[in-house]
Design a protein around this motif. Structure first.
Motif, short mmCIF file in Angstrom:
data_model
loop_
_atom_site.label_atom_id
_atom_site.label_comp_id
_atom_site.label_asym_id
_atom_site.label_seq_id
_atom_site.Cartn_x
_atom_site.Cartn_y
_atom_site.Cartn_z
N ASP B 9 0.85 -1.20 0.00
CA ASP B 9 0.00 0.00 0.00
C ASP B 9 0.88 1.24 0.00
O ASP B 9 1.33 1.71 1.04
CB ASP B 9 -0.91 -0.02 1.23
CG ASP B 9 -1.88 1.16 1.24
OD1 ASP B 9 -1.80 2.01 0.31
OD2 ASP B 9 -2.71 1.24 2.15
N PRO B 16 9.83 6.97 -0.13
CA PRO B 16 10.54 6.40 -1.28
C PRO B 16 9.71 6.14 -2.53
O PRO B 16 10.27 5.96 -3.59
CB PRO B 16 11.05 5.07 -0.72
CG PRO B 16 10.11 4.69 0.36
CD PRO B 16 9.68 5.98 0.97
N LEU B 19 7.44 2.38 -6.50
CA LEU B 19 8.38 1.43 -7.10
C LEU B 19 9.44 1.00 -6.09
O LEU B 19 9.80 -0.19 -6.00
CB LEU B 19 9.03 2.05 -8.36
CG LEU B 19 10.13 1.23 -9.02
CD1 LEU B 19 9.70 -0.20 -9.29
CD2 LEU B 19 10.60 1.90 -10.31
N MET B 20 9.95 1.95 -5.31
CA MET B 20 10.96 1.59 -4.30
C MET B 20 10.34 0.66 -3.26
O MET B 20 11.00 -0.25 -2.75
CB MET B 20 11.49 2.85 -3.62
CG MET B 20 12.25 3.76 -4.55
SD MET B 20 13.93 3.19 -4.87
CE MET B 20 14.84 4.27 -3.78
N GLU B 21 9.07 0.87 -2.94
CA GLU B 21 8.40 -0.03 -1.97
C GLU B 21 8.29 -1.44 -2.56
O GLU B 21 8.43 -2.43 -1.85
CB GLU B 21 7.01 0.52 -1.63
CG GLU B 21 7.03 1.72 -0.70
CD GLU B 21 7.57 1.37 0.69
OE1 GLU B 21 7.03 0.46 1.34
OE2 GLU B 21 8.55 2.01 1.11
N ILE B 23 10.41 -2.74 -4.78
CA ILE B 23 11.77 -3.31 -4.77
C ILE B 23 12.10 -3.81 -3.37
O ILE B 23 12.67 -4.89 -3.19
CB ILE B 23 12.80 -2.28 -5.28
CG1 ILE B 23 12.53 -1.93 -6.74
CG2 ILE B 23 14.22 -2.82 -5.12
CD1 ILE B 23 13.39 -0.79 -7.30
N LYS B 24 11.70 -3.04 -2.36
CA LYS B 24 11.91 -3.46 -0.97
C LYS B 24 11.23 -4.81 -0.73
O LYS B 24 11.83 -5.74 -0.17
CB LYS B 24 11.34 -2.39 -0.03
CG LYS B 24 11.20 -2.81 1.42
CD LYS B 24 10.50 -1.67 2.20
CE LYS B 24 9.73 -2.19 3.39
NZ LYS B 24 8.90 -1.17 4.03
N ARG B 27 13.03 -7.66 -2.48
CA ARG B 27 14.27 -8.04 -1.77
C ARG B 27 13.96 -8.93 -0.56
O ARG B 27 14.75 -9.80 -0.22
CB ARG B 27 15.00 -6.79 -1.29
CG ARG B 27 15.75 -6.04 -2.36
CD ARG B 27 16.73 -5.08 -1.71
NE ARG B 27 17.68 -5.79 -0.87
CZ ARG B 27 18.82 -6.32 -1.29
NH1 ARG B 27 19.17 -6.20 -2.54
NH2 ARG B 27 19.61 -6.97 -0.46
N GLN B 28 12.84 -8.67 0.09
CA GLN B 28 12.55 -9.34 1.37
C GLN B 28 11.86 -10.69 1.22
O GLN B 28 12.03 -11.56 2.06
CB GLN B 28 11.63 -8.45 2.23
CG GLN B 28 12.28 -7.21 2.77
CD GLN B 28 11.35 -6.33 3.61
OE1 GLN B 28 11.75 -5.28 4.05
NE2 GLN B 28 10.12 -6.75 3.83
N GLU B 29 11.05 -10.83 0.18
CA GLU B 29 10.18 -12.00 0.09
C GLU B 29 10.74 -13.06 -0.87
O GLU B 29 11.53 -12.73 -1.76
CB GLU B 29 8.77 -11.58 -0.35
CG GLU B 29 8.10 -10.56 0.56
CD GLU B 29 7.79 -11.09 1.97
OE1 GLU B 29 7.73 -12.33 2.14
OE2 GLU B 29 7.62 -10.27 2.88
N ALA B 55 14.33 -5.80 -14.67
CA ALA B 55 14.82 -6.68 -13.60
C ALA B 55 14.48 -8.15 -13.86
O ALA B 55 14.95 -9.02 -13.14
CB ALA B 55 14.25 -6.24 -12.26
#
Lengths: 378, 77
Positions: B9, B16, B19-21, B23-24, B27-29, B55
């Motif tokens: 959301d 940020p 899009l940055m959310e 990418i975050k 990276r985490q999942e 990507a």
């Protein structure tokens, strides 16, 4: 007695504690309210100075004060490492086994850079997001003989303008030392130079004038410290002589040990009330939240106003319905002794102002005035 | 939308930004996770697919509902 415990004594935790102590003075003196801050160390560190330390424009003592001196005299300070938050017992359990019970808990544990998540980064790169890293980078810059300084940005990270600031400041620093031929290559994870579109447009104008190179769509996948190269998940490989990396950040381990965070250790938080999702006696502020807003001191600052207002109101019988509007304010050092700033919230995008020497001077003054913010006065 | 979909959301996020959310989250999942990014910024409907292609992840859908741009992406590597 109502016990308010603040886990974390950075800008967010200290501000809330001090605002509460000042505004609930009568309740605290009568023993109706107790305010406790738990902090890992006896120190309070003003992290924006790390950027200046890298350029030898500040030293660690400039950024450090005794947390006890920062806190109001009526706030109790516990120095030590918290092991976990036990929600069933409504207590913070310290690593030495001490239980610190709460009626209201404010989690302000911040975030930490996690260079270990990128293979090779710890060995091959420099970071300026910690005091130790900033001092190592200072030494590396002092010994830099020329070549390419590569700046990389990983996601998520705090202080979203610092990579830009570093790039502009290091360009100046090199030029002043006769290294105009050295290259500064700034990379960024998405298709423009900053997530804020107006800031990206500004950087796109200024970078060519300042002789700063750039590459977008660059998410660091790995670093080869022997061959001095960085490879992105988009498949590009770039060489460097000095790598200055903004590592991905994660939530603190106490959050993970407590089972409160998501995969990155960020706590699900209501974007308006700042209550932890599913817990009406726990507030979260600053970097520790999972909110899609800047991880920055100013965010914690404006959130602290809301958390304090709601706690005071609830203790006095109200509903605690003040709302955070997403406000963030950041200075941006532009190099050449100039700076600008941006401010925005959930509803209003930022409108950057032209950089000026006046805003740079104000930023330098704020670095001194910060202690009034932590005290809950400014 | 499957029950496994992770909602990102990012409405009202300028920095940020959506899009940055994403990418975050990526990276985490783990690989296979499906994300649905919610953005109030029209630019996301273009920025996110552009990055997903670069990507090497998979764009599942890209729609607008009542002024909210919803982009579904699957992490494939």
């Amino acid at each position: 007695m109502t016990r308010i415990v603040l886990l974390g004594g950075g800008v967010g935790g200290s501000m809330v504690a001090n605002q509460l102590a000042r505004q609930l003075k009568a309740e605290v003196l009568h023993g109706d309210v107790e305010i406790t801050v738990i902090n890992q160390t006896p120190d309070h560190v003003y992290q924006p100075y790390f950027l200046y330390m890298a350029f030898d424009q500040a030293v660690p003592a400039d950024a450090r004060r005794d947390e006890r001196q920062v806190l109001h005299s009526q706030v109790r300070l516990v120095v030590g490492e918290a092991d976990r938050v036990d929600r069933d017992a409504s207590a913070v359990i310290m690593q030495d086994g001490t239980k610190i019970p709460y009626d209201f808990l404010v989690i302000a544990t911040g975030s930490r850079p996690a260079p270990e998540q990128i293979p090779g980064l710890t060995e091959g790169g420099h970071i300026f997001y910690t005091e130790e890293g900033a001092l190592k980078l200072r030494d590396a810059l002092q010994n830099f003989q020329g070549g390419r300084i590569l700046v990389t940005v990983s996601v998520p990270h705090k202080c979203p303008v610092a990579p830009l600031e570093f790039s502009m400041m290091v360009r100046d620093w090199l030029n002043q030392r006769g290294m105009e031929s050295a290259e500064v290559l700034y990379t960024y994870p998405i298709g423009r130079l900053h997530s804020l579109e107006p800031v990206a447009e500004w950087a796109a104008r200024v970078f060519p004038e300042r002789n700063i190179q750039s590459q977008v769509f660059f998410n660091v996948e790995s670093v080869d410290p022997e061959n001095h190269t960085v490879t992105s998940l988009e498949g590009d490989t770039v060489s460097y002589d000095l790598l200055v990396a903004i590592p991905p950040h994660v939530g603190q381990t106490v959050i993970q040990r407590s089972g409160l965070g998501d995969a990155g250790g960020w706590i699900p938080t209501d974007r308006y009330s700042l209550e932890m999702v599913g817990a009406d006696n726990i507030y979260v502020l600053g970097d520790a939240t999972n909110l899609p807003i800047s991880k920055a001191g100013s965010t914690a600052h404006f959130e602290a106003d809301v958390v304090s207002a709601n706690l005071i109101n609830r203790i006095r019988g109200g509903k605690g319905s003040a709302r955070y509007d997403g406000k963030v304010f950041c200075f941006i050092e532009a190099g050449a002794d100039e700076a600008t700033y941006i401010k925005f919230d959930y509803q209003h995008p930022p409108k950057p102002q032209p950089p000026s020497s006046m805003i740079h001077l104000y930023k330098l003054a704020f670095n001194k005035m910060y202690w009034l913010s932590a005290a809950g006065i400014l | 939308m499957t029950s496994e979909t992770k909602i990102v959301d990012a409405r009202g996020s300028y920095c940020p930004g959506p899009l940055m959310e994403l990418i975050k989250g990526i990276r985490q999942e783990p690989v296979g996770t499906v994300f649905e990014v919610w953005s109030s910024d029209r630019g996301s409907a273009k920025d996110i697919p552009e990055w997903v292609k670069r990507a090497g992840h998979e764009l599942l859908s890209n729609v607008e509902e009542d002024g909210i741009y919803k982009v579904q992406v699957k992490k494939v590597k």
